[in-house]
Enzyme design. Structure first.
Site, PDB file in Angstrom:
ATOM      1  N   GLY A 192     -45.063   9.707   9.437  1.00 24.61           N
ATOM      2  CA  GLY A 192     -46.208   9.579  10.355  1.00 24.61           C
ATOM      3  C   GLY A 192     -45.752   9.128  11.732  1.00 24.61           C
ATOM      4  CG  ASP A 226     -44.531  10.204   4.059  1.00 24.65           C
ATOM      5  OD1 ASP A 226     -45.642  10.461   3.568  1.00 24.65           O
ATOM      6  OD2 ASP A 226     -44.363   9.906   5.238  1.00 24.65           O
ATOM      7  CB  THR A 269     -54.945   9.297  10.485  1.00 21.35           C
ATOM      8  OG1 THR A 269     -54.056  10.395  10.269  1.00 21.35           O
ATOM      9  CG2 THR A 269     -54.219   7.996  10.242  1.00 21.35           C
ATOM     10  CG  ASP A 302     -59.982   1.593  17.657  1.00 18.72           C
ATOM     11  OD1 ASP A 302     -59.272   2.137  16.802  1.00 18.72           O
ATOM     12  OD2 ASP A 302     -60.444   2.199  18.645  1.00 18.72           O
ATOM     13  CE1 TYR A 354     -58.392   6.304   9.600  1.00 15.70           C
ATOM     14  CE2 TYR A 354     -59.603   5.518  11.517  1.00 15.70           C
ATOM     15  CZ  TYR A 354     -58.423   5.638  10.811  1.00 15.70           C
ATOM     16  OH  TYR A 354     -57.276   5.073  11.311  1.00 15.70           O
ATOM     17  CE  LYS A 402     -56.536   1.997   8.400  1.00 20.26           C
ATOM     18  NZ  LYS A 402     -55.139   2.205   7.900  1.00 20.26           N
ATOM     19  CD1 TRP A 444     -58.516   5.150  20.435  1.00 23.35           C
ATOM     20  CD2 TRP A 444     -58.355   5.466  22.649  1.00 23.35           C
ATOM     21  NE1 TRP A 444     -59.785   5.325  20.943  1.00 23.35           N
ATOM     22  CE2 TRP A 444     -59.720   5.520  22.283  1.00 23.35           C
ATOM     23  CE3 TRP A 444     -58.023   5.627  23.989  1.00 23.35           C
ATOM     24  CZ2 TRP A 444     -60.742   5.738  23.221  1.00 23.35           C
ATOM     25  CZ3 TRP A 444     -59.032   5.838  24.913  1.00 23.35           C
ATOM     26  CH2 TRP A 444     -60.369   5.908  24.535  1.00 23.35           C
TER      27      TRP A 444
END
Ligand SMILES: NC(=O)c1ccc[n+]([C@@H]2O[C@H](COP(=O)([O-])OP(=O)(O)OC[C@H]3O[C@@H](n4cnc5c(N)ncnc54)[C@H](OP(=O)(O)O)[C@@H]3O)[C@@H](O)[C@H]2O)c1
Length: 293
Positions: free
Chosen positions: A10, A30, A61, A101, A124, A128, A149
């Site tokens: 990732g 992974d 993600t 965030d 999502y 999380k 971000w």
């Protein structure tokens, strides 16, 4: 230190593999060597590796796809981190885990601190948040770093998309009503490794004492439009750009399956006050990232 790094292909995992390397023996796994949707795969891998530190850079993600695949998102983002935290505690090891965030709804009007109440807008963010809570509930030595971000010069991300659009479209329309902290994956990986190095003698004891939940993202915040303009400014191959005009757009102009928080900037003072580290200003980091290629 024996380190088990999960998710090394990732954006963040790729950088962590490099920044963690000087700290000891890093086993990097992974999919398909480990499948986060299978708790037994996670448990078995950790028991076999017997790490002193687990660093979890895996995540589901795909923010929009998560709306159609809530079970998979919850398994990877919500349940698997709990299994990692339980196994870490069982071994007397520590866990470094990352969150987002997007656990916030973006309606507060100022950068979020760790004690602000989360309220995710989509699957999502919910998954999380479930992961954060599972790690906290396991009760071992952990560090949860909420970031935002994330970009790098690999894989798909907003910065690379903007540079690609600029090579084929004369006019770009970029959302100006979403704000966050652009975060170069390498800087987050560097800070993570620096912390791990401080706990070198006994990482579990170090994080038992000073771990917990922290915000850690690029310093300062920007709108997506400001972020895009900076990417075009620091593009090392500006001569390939055909874009002549960049116009602001609103989130409502680009409907997506998942709602995004509009102002989800993170206040990272708690991390800076505790560890004396702050990620560089987002624009300086972006410039370095694009120069580094
Ligand atoms: N990207 C952002 O903008 C952003 C923002 C805020 C927070 N974060 C958080 O920051 C952390 C790092 O994000 P990132 O951008 O580096 O993520 P990423 O580039 O999407 O990488 C995710 C990693 O997870 C692996 N993975 C996915 N499903 C798996 C499964 N079932 N089993 C095993 N591995 C699996 C992926 O493997 P493959 O290579 O096989 O796909 C990949 O290595 C995550 O915790 C994320 O939630 C990211």
């Amino acid at each position: 230190m024996r380190i088990l790094l999960l998710g090394h292909t990732g954006q963040l995992g790729w950088e962590l593999r490099r920044t963690l390397a000087p700290l000891g023996e890093v086993s990097a796994l992974d999919y398909p060597d480990i499948d986060l949707t299978q708790p037994d795969s996670v448990r078995g891998t950790i028991r076999e590796a017997r790490p002193e530190l687990i660093v979890n850079a895996t995540a589901y993600t795909a923010v929009d796809r998560a709306e159609q695949e809530p079970e998979t998102a919850l398994a990877i983002n919500g349940l698997a981190p709990g299994v990692m935290a339980e196994e870490a505690r069982r071994l007397g090891a520590a866990l470094i885990h990352y969150s987002t965030d997007y656990v916030f709804d973006g309606r507060l009007g100022r950068p979020y601190v760790e004690s602000d109440a989360p309220h995710p807008l989509g699957v999502y963010g919910e998954s999380k948040l479930a992961g954060e809570r599972a790690v906290q509930a396991a009760g071992g030595a952990y560090l949860i770093l909420r970031t935002s971000w994330v970009y790098s010069t690999r894989r798909r991300n907003f910065v690379l998309s903007v540079l690609e659009w600029a090579r084929s479209q004369t006019r770009l329309r970029i959302v100006s009503d979403q704000a966050g902290n652009p975060t170069w994956a390498r800087m987050l990986a560097e800070a993570s490794a620096q912390l791990a190095a401080r706990g070198d003698l006994d990482i579990a004891a170090f994080l038992e004492e000073r771990g917990g939940l922290y915000h850690l993202a690029g310093d300062g915040y920007a709108s997506r439009l400001e972020w895009a303009k900076a990417a075009l400014r620091y593009d090392p191959h500006k001569e390939q750009q055909v874009t002549r005009e960049i116009q602001p757009a609103s989130t409502a102009d680009f409907p997506t399956p998942a709602e995004r928080p509009l102002f989800s900037a993170l206040n990272c003072d708690k991390f800076a006050n505790t560890f004396g580290l702050r990620l560089p200003p987002w624009e300086a980091a972006l410039r370095l990232a694009l120069e580094a290629g």
